[in-house]
Design a protein around this motif. Structure first.
Motif, PDB file in Angstrom:
ATOM      1  N   ARG A 100     -19.584 -13.451  27.310  1.00  0.00           N
ATOM      2  CA  ARG A 100     -18.845 -14.722  27.396  1.00  0.00           C
ATOM      3  C   ARG A 100     -19.151 -15.613  26.206  1.00  0.00           C
ATOM      4  O   ARG A 100     -18.269 -16.261  25.652  1.00  0.00           O
ATOM      5  N   ALA A 101     -20.423 -15.646  25.770  1.00  0.00           N
ATOM      6  CA  ALA A 101     -20.814 -16.446  24.608  1.00  0.00           C
ATOM      7  C   ALA A 101     -20.156 -15.892  23.347  1.00  0.00           C
ATOM      8  O   ALA A 101     -19.703 -16.654  22.484  1.00  0.00           O
ATOM      9  N   LEU A 102     -20.080 -14.581  23.246  1.00  0.00           N
ATOM     10  CA  LEU A 102     -19.428 -13.953  22.097  1.00  0.00           C
ATOM     11  C   LEU A 102     -17.961 -14.358  22.019  1.00  0.00           C
ATOM     12  O   LEU A 102     -17.452 -14.717  20.953  1.00  0.00           O
ATOM     13  N   VAL A 103     -17.282 -14.325  23.143  1.00  0.00           N
ATOM     14  CA  VAL A 103     -15.865 -14.715  23.182  1.00  0.00           C
ATOM     15  C   VAL A 103     -15.718 -16.184  22.778  1.00  0.00           C
ATOM     16  O   VAL A 103     -14.834 -16.539  22.007  1.00  0.00           O
ATOM     17  N   ALA A 104     -16.588 -17.046  23.288  1.00  0.00           N
ATOM     18  CA  ALA A 104     -16.531 -18.473  22.930  1.00  0.00           C
ATOM     19  C   ALA A 104     -16.720 -18.662  21.433  1.00  0.00           C
ATOM     20  O   ALA A 104     -16.014 -19.465  20.807  1.00  0.00           O
ATOM     21  N   ARG A 105     -17.643 -17.911  20.825  1.00  0.00           N
ATOM     22  CA  ARG A 105     -17.851 -18.014  19.371  1.00  0.00           C
ATOM     23  C   ARG A 105     -16.639 -17.484  18.609  1.00  0.00           C
ATOM     24  O   ARG A 105     -16.220 -18.064  17.614  1.00  0.00           O
ATOM     25  N   GLU A 106     -16.066 -16.375  19.070  1.00  0.00           N
ATOM     26  CA  GLU A 106     -14.893 -15.803  18.398  1.00  0.00           C
ATOM     27  C   GLU A 106     -13.718 -16.776  18.391  1.00  0.00           C
ATOM     28  O   GLU A 106     -12.930 -16.806  17.450  1.00  0.00           O
ATOM     29  N   LEU A 107     -13.592 -17.549  19.451  1.00  0.00           N
ATOM     30  CA  LEU A 107     -12.481 -18.502  19.548  1.00  0.00           C
ATOM     31  C   LEU A 107     -12.848 -19.875  18.994  1.00  0.00           C
ATOM     32  O   LEU A 107     -12.037 -20.797  19.058  1.00  0.00           O
ATOM     33  N   TYR A 108     -14.048 -20.006  18.442  1.00  0.00           N
ATOM     34  CA  TYR A 108     -14.532 -21.271  17.875  1.00  0.00           C
ATOM     35  C   TYR A 108     -14.402 -22.419  18.874  1.00  0.00           C
ATOM     36  O   TYR A 108     -13.901 -23.494  18.553  1.00  0.00           O
ATOM     37  N   LEU A 109     -14.840 -22.191  20.087  1.00  0.00           N
ATOM     38  CA  LEU A 109     -14.725 -23.203  21.129  1.00  0.00           C
ATOM     39  C   LEU A 109     -15.893 -24.185  21.061  1.00  0.00           C
ATOM     40  O   LEU A 109     -17.052 -23.789  20.984  1.00  0.00           O
ATOM     41  N   ASP A 110     -15.573 -25.455  21.089  1.00  0.00           N
ATOM     42  CA  ASP A 110     -16.574 -26.515  21.114  1.00  0.00           C
ATOM     43  C   ASP A 110     -17.184 -26.538  22.516  1.00  0.00           C
ATOM     44  O   ASP A 110     -16.475 -26.819  23.494  1.00  0.00           O
ATOM     45  N   PRO A 111     -18.487 -26.239  22.638  1.00  0.00           N
ATOM     46  CA  PRO A 111     -19.089 -26.171  23.976  1.00  0.00           C
ATOM     47  C   PRO A 111     -19.109 -27.513  24.706  1.00  0.00           C
ATOM     48  O   PRO A 111     -19.223 -27.554  25.918  1.00  0.00           O
ATOM     49  N   LYS A 112     -18.984 -28.612  23.968  1.00  0.00           N
ATOM     50  CA  LYS A 112     -18.937 -29.919  24.639  1.00  0.00           C
ATOM     51  C   LYS A 112     -17.558 -30.175  25.237  1.00  0.00           C
ATOM     52  O   LYS A 112     -17.426 -30.751  26.300  1.00  0.00           O
ATOM     53  N   LYS A 113     -16.520 -29.749  24.531  1.00  0.00           N
ATOM     54  CA  LYS A 113     -15.157 -29.945  25.023  1.00  0.00           C
ATOM     55  C   LYS A 113     -14.764 -28.866  26.039  1.00  0.00           C
ATOM     56  O   LYS A 113     -14.019 -29.124  26.978  1.00  0.00           O
ATOM     57  N   PHE A 114     -15.264 -27.655  25.813  1.00  0.00           N
ATOM     58  CA  PHE A 114     -14.943 -26.520  26.681  1.00  0.00           C
ATOM     59  C   PHE A 114     -16.254 -25.871  27.141  1.00  0.00           C
ATOM     60  O   PHE A 114     -16.619 -24.806  26.647  1.00  0.00           O
ATOM     61  N   PRO A 115     -16.943 -26.498  28.094  1.00  0.00           N
ATOM     62  CA  PRO A 115     -18.251 -25.968  28.541  1.00  0.00           C
ATOM     63  C   PRO A 115     -18.141 -24.547  29.081  1.00  0.00           C
ATOM     64  O   PRO A 115     -17.298 -24.265  29.934  1.00  0.00           O
ATOM     65  N   PRO A 116     -18.985 -23.653  28.596  1.00  0.00           N
ATOM     66  CA  PRO A 116     -18.928 -22.256  29.046  1.00  0.00           C
ATOM     67  C   PRO A 116     -19.067 -22.102  30.559  1.00  0.00           C
ATOM     68  O   PRO A 116     -18.390 -21.283  31.170  1.00  0.00           O
ATOM     69  N   ARG A 117     -19.942 -22.876  31.196  1.00  0.00           N
ATOM     70  CA  ARG A 117     -20.150 -22.759  32.636  1.00  0.00           C
ATOM     71  C   ARG A 117     -18.875 -23.118  33.393  1.00  0.00           C
ATOM     72  O   ARG A 117     -18.507 -22.454  34.362  1.00  0.00           O
ATOM     73  N   VAL A 118     -18.161 -24.132  32.929  1.00  0.00           N
ATOM     74  CA  VAL A 118     -16.906 -24.533  33.579  1.00  0.00           C
ATOM     75  C   VAL A 118     -15.868 -23.421  33.424  1.00  0.00           C
ATOM     76  O   VAL A 118     -15.167 -23.073  34.373  1.00  0.00           O
ATOM     77  N   GLN A 119     -15.787 -22.854  32.220  1.00  0.00           N
ATOM     78  CA  GLN A 119     -14.842 -21.760  31.988  1.00  0.00           C
ATOM     79  C   GLN A 119     -15.187 -20.546  32.850  1.00  0.00           C
ATOM     80  O   GLN A 119     -14.308 -19.924  33.435  1.00  0.00           O
ATOM     81  N   LEU A 120     -16.475 -20.228  32.938  1.00  0.00           N
ATOM     82  CA  LEU A 120     -16.903 -19.088  33.739  1.00  0.00           C
ATOM     83  C   LEU A 120     -16.523 -19.292  35.206  1.00  0.00           C
ATOM     84  O   LEU A 120     -16.006 -18.382  35.854  1.00  0.00           O
ATOM     85  N   ASN A 121     -16.766 -20.495  35.724  1.00  0.00           N
ATOM     86  CA  ASN A 121     -16.414 -20.774  37.120  1.00  0.00           C
ATOM     87  C   ASN A 121     -14.914 -20.653  37.344  1.00  0.00           C
ATOM     88  O   ASN A 121     -14.459 -20.139  38.359  1.00  0.00           O
ATOM     89  N   LYS A 122     -14.123 -21.125  36.392  1.00  0.00           N
ATOM     90  CA  LYS A 122     -12.671 -21.047  36.529  1.00  0.00           C
ATOM     91  C   LYS A 122     -12.202 -19.583  36.485  1.00  0.00           C
ATOM     92  O   LYS A 122     -11.326 -19.187  37.257  1.00  0.00           O
ATOM     93  N   VAL A 123     -12.779 -18.776  35.598  1.00  0.00           N
ATOM     94  CA  VAL A 123     -12.416 -17.353  35.534  1.00  0.00           C
ATOM     95  C   VAL A 123     -12.776 -16.673  36.851  1.00  0.00           C
ATOM     96  O   VAL A 123     -11.992 -15.880  37.387  1.00  0.00           O
ATOM     97  N   THR A 124     -13.941 -16.994  37.404  1.00  0.00           N
ATOM     98  CA  THR A 124     -14.328 -16.441  38.708  1.00  0.00           C
ATOM     99  C   THR A 124     -13.305 -16.822  39.764  1.00  0.00           C
ATOM    100  O   THR A 124     -12.874 -15.978  40.556  1.00  0.00           O
ATOM    101  N   ASN A 125     -12.886 -18.090  39.783  1.00  0.00           N
ATOM    102  CA  ASN A 125     -11.882 -18.537  40.756  1.00  0.00           C
ATOM    103  C   ASN A 125     -10.550 -17.821  40.558  1.00  0.00           C
ATOM    104  O   ASN A 125      -9.874 -17.481  41.532  1.00  0.00           O
ATOM    105  N   LEU A 126     -10.164 -17.589  39.313  1.00  0.00           N
ATOM    106  CA  LEU A 126      -8.919 -16.871  39.042  1.00  0.00           C
ATOM    107  C   LEU A 126      -9.018 -15.439  39.573  1.00  0.00           C
ATOM    108  O   LEU A 126      -8.098 -14.952  40.229  1.00  0.00           O
TER     109      LEU A 126
END
Length: 177
Positions: free
Chosen positions: A3-29
């Motif tokens: 998940r961290a690798l994907v976030a780095r590949e997409l140049y995601l700002d961890p403050k704007k797009f927190p990894p934990r929030v994204q992970l929880n949303k993917v789990t819900n999906l």
């Protein structure tokens, strides 16, 4: 991890797009049986109030990339185990019938804590899922569930109390005690 690798590949700002929030949303999906393609169709390049990529749009890209990485590694994450099984049973009726013949008796403990994916898996294995009305379908299996509506504690993980509250509606032949 991946998940961290994907976030780095997409140049995601961890403050704007927190990894934990994204992970929880993917789990819900995944527990809602929403794959990356369906989610991408639903979100379709939406923007936030400032004209930048919306959270849903970014999440769609990350989810798609994450699943592609898993496929390339011939791997599943925990949430994929059930979602992939449900998709397999629904896409291949012969496979579903094989497992329905093999598992004629199904017991689910803590049924009040099942999420949508688990609910659908039970329906498909018991033979009450989408192809139950097919003329050559195997009769429904024996299903026993144990649980109580006042004991649900996993809503934060996608569990829905609806599954036990509407059990008799979903299974009209059921006996409850």
């Amino acid at each position: 991890g991946l998940r961290a690798l994907v976030a780095r590949e997409l140049y995601l700002d961890p403050k704007k797009f927190p990894p934990r929030v994204q992970l929880n949303k993917v789990t819900n999906l995944k527990t809602g049986l929403v794959d990356p393609e369906d989610y991408a169709k639903k979100t379709g390049g939406t923007e936030d109030a400032q004209g930048g990529a919306s959270f849903d749009s970014v999440l769609s890209s990350a989810y798609t990339r994450y699943q592609a990485r898993l496929r390339a590694a011939h791997a599943l994450d925990f949430d994929d185990i059930i979602m992939t099984t449900v998709h397999l049973l629904q896409a291949f009726p012969a496979v579903a019938e094989h497992y329905r013949r093999r598992f004629r008796h199904i017991l689910v403990d803590e049924y009040q804590d099942t999420n949508h994916a688990k609910y659908q898996l039970v329906k498909d294995l018991a033979g009450t899922g989408p192809d139950a009305g097919h003329p050559h379908a195997l009769p429904a299996g024996e299903l026993t569930v144990v649980g109580g509506s006042d004991q649900s504690i996993y809503a934060f993980r996608g569990a829905t109390i609806r599954n036990i509250l509407e059990f008799e509606k979903d299974y009209p032949q059921a006996r409850t005690s």
